[in-house]
Design a protein around this motif. Structure first.
Motif, PDB file in Angstrom:
ATOM      1  N   VAL A  72       2.447 -13.646 -50.233  1.00  0.00           N
ATOM      2  CA  VAL A  72       1.639 -13.276 -51.382  1.00  0.00           C
ATOM      3  C   VAL A  72       1.520 -14.451 -52.333  1.00  0.00           C
ATOM      4  O   VAL A  72       0.453 -14.745 -52.861  1.00  0.00           O
ATOM      5  N   ARG A  73       2.644 -15.163 -52.522  1.00  0.00           N
ATOM      6  CA  ARG A  73       2.613 -16.310 -53.416  1.00  0.00           C
ATOM      7  C   ARG A  73       1.697 -17.393 -52.884  1.00  0.00           C
ATOM      8  O   ARG A  73       0.911 -17.992 -53.617  1.00  0.00           O
ATOM      9  N   ASN A  74       1.804 -17.692 -51.580  1.00  0.00           N
ATOM     10  CA  ASN A  74       0.955 -18.715 -50.979  1.00  0.00           C
ATOM     11  C   ASN A  74      -0.519 -18.404 -51.190  1.00  0.00           C
ATOM     12  O   ASN A  74      -1.324 -19.261 -51.529  1.00  0.00           O
ATOM     13  N   ARG A  75      -0.888 -17.142 -50.955  1.00  0.00           N
ATOM     14  CA  ARG A  75      -2.294 -16.768 -51.045  1.00  0.00           C
ATOM     15  C   ARG A  75      -2.736 -16.601 -52.484  1.00  0.00           C
ATOM     16  O   ARG A  75      -3.894 -16.793 -52.820  1.00  0.00           O
ATOM     17  N   ALA A  76      -1.796 -16.255 -53.363  1.00  0.00           N
ATOM     18  CA  ALA A  76      -2.165 -16.015 -54.755  1.00  0.00           C
ATOM     19  C   ALA A  76      -2.643 -17.287 -55.431  1.00  0.00           C
ATOM     20  O   ALA A  76      -3.523 -17.263 -56.281  1.00  0.00           O
TER      21      ALA A  76
ATOM     22  N   ASP B 221      -5.379  -9.681 -43.622  1.00  0.00           N
ATOM     23  CA  ASP B 221      -4.033  -9.636 -43.049  1.00  0.00           C
ATOM     24  C   ASP B 221      -3.029 -10.172 -44.069  1.00  0.00           C
ATOM     25  O   ASP B 221      -3.131 -11.311 -44.519  1.00  0.00           O
ATOM     26  N   TYR B 222      -2.031  -9.370 -44.427  1.00  0.00           N
ATOM     27  CA  TYR B 222      -1.062  -9.769 -45.440  1.00  0.00           C
ATOM     28  C   TYR B 222       0.036 -10.684 -44.899  1.00  0.00           C
ATOM     29  O   TYR B 222       0.895 -11.125 -45.652  1.00  0.00           O
ATOM     30  N   SER B 223       0.040 -10.978 -43.619  1.00  0.00           N
ATOM     31  CA  SER B 223       1.038 -11.876 -43.055  1.00  0.00           C
ATOM     32  C   SER B 223       0.485 -13.287 -42.871  1.00  0.00           C
ATOM     33  O   SER B 223       0.962 -14.056 -42.043  1.00  0.00           O
TER      34      SER B 223
END
Length: 215
Positions: A4-8, A125-127
């Protein structure tokens, strides 16, 4: 939490630009009309969740290794050898030196996912780790992300099929994405530039003049 942090980090920038676009009355990425050869795409396309895509072009990846077996020059361009089709990955896997490999494959539409591309572009995809939107050769919408100990680039080629190109170690080897932000960054630095170059080499060979909006 790390994914989540990476994508945020990317999402904050994207959301800011998209919000500005919505306020100006333009929620779809600006783009020239389809043409042949394919037109160059605006650099700010990566800030928009909605793209003016087409699905009228034929698919580029045949679903096996035939194009590499018939065209040794293409195999050499990618720096690979011994092409073998992996039905699980839906990709043709070619060995490289130092224990790495290059894989060219696809995600084709089916009853479960009739339109694969939005899922790649909008990160359903959340992974997903170290996700980036980008343009390839200035003509193709594309994204990159970690895939095991390697990097995968997914490309919109103007057809319902999403083309994928991965460069990295054999799946199951190396560190697992998401365990460490620093390791993820190092993995991306090692493999993503090479994955993008392999994507460009493949597209230049099999789709000259093509692009996401090739008429």
């Amino acid at each position: 939490m790390l994914s989540v942090r990476n994508r945020a980090i990317t999402a904050v920038t994207v959301a800011t630009v998209v919000a500005a676009a919505v306020l100006s009355g333009c929620a779809v990425a600006p783009a020239p009309p389809p043409g042949k050869p394919a037109p160059r795409l605006p650099a700010d396309s990566i800030a928009y969740d909605t793209l003016p895509v087409i699905t009228s072009r034929p698919k580029l990846f045949p679903g096996d290794c035939s194009q590499f077996e018939k065209n040794p020059a293409l195999l050499g361009t990618l720096g690979g050898s011994s092409p073998t089709y992996n039905p699980y990955a839906k990709a043709c896997v070619m060995k490289r030196s130092a224990g790495t490999q290059v894989e060219v494959g696809s995600m084709d539409p089916d009853q479960r996912i009739p339109e694969p591309w939005p899922g790649w572009w909008k990160v359903y995809d959340y992974s997903v780790y170290h996700f980036r939107r980008m343009l390839v050769l200035d003509r193709y919408y594309a994204v990159s992300q970690l895939d095991g100990y390697g990097c995968k680039v997914a490309v919109n080629t103007g057809s319902p099929q999403v083309l994928t190109v991965r460069v990295g170690a054999e799946l199951g080897q190396g560190p697992v994405p998401g365990d460490s932000v620093d390791v993820d960054r190092q993995t991306a630095q090692r493999f993503c530039p090479d994955a993008q170059k392999a994507t460009e080499d493949y597209l230049n060979t099999v789709d000259p003049g093509g692009g996401s909006l090739a008429g």
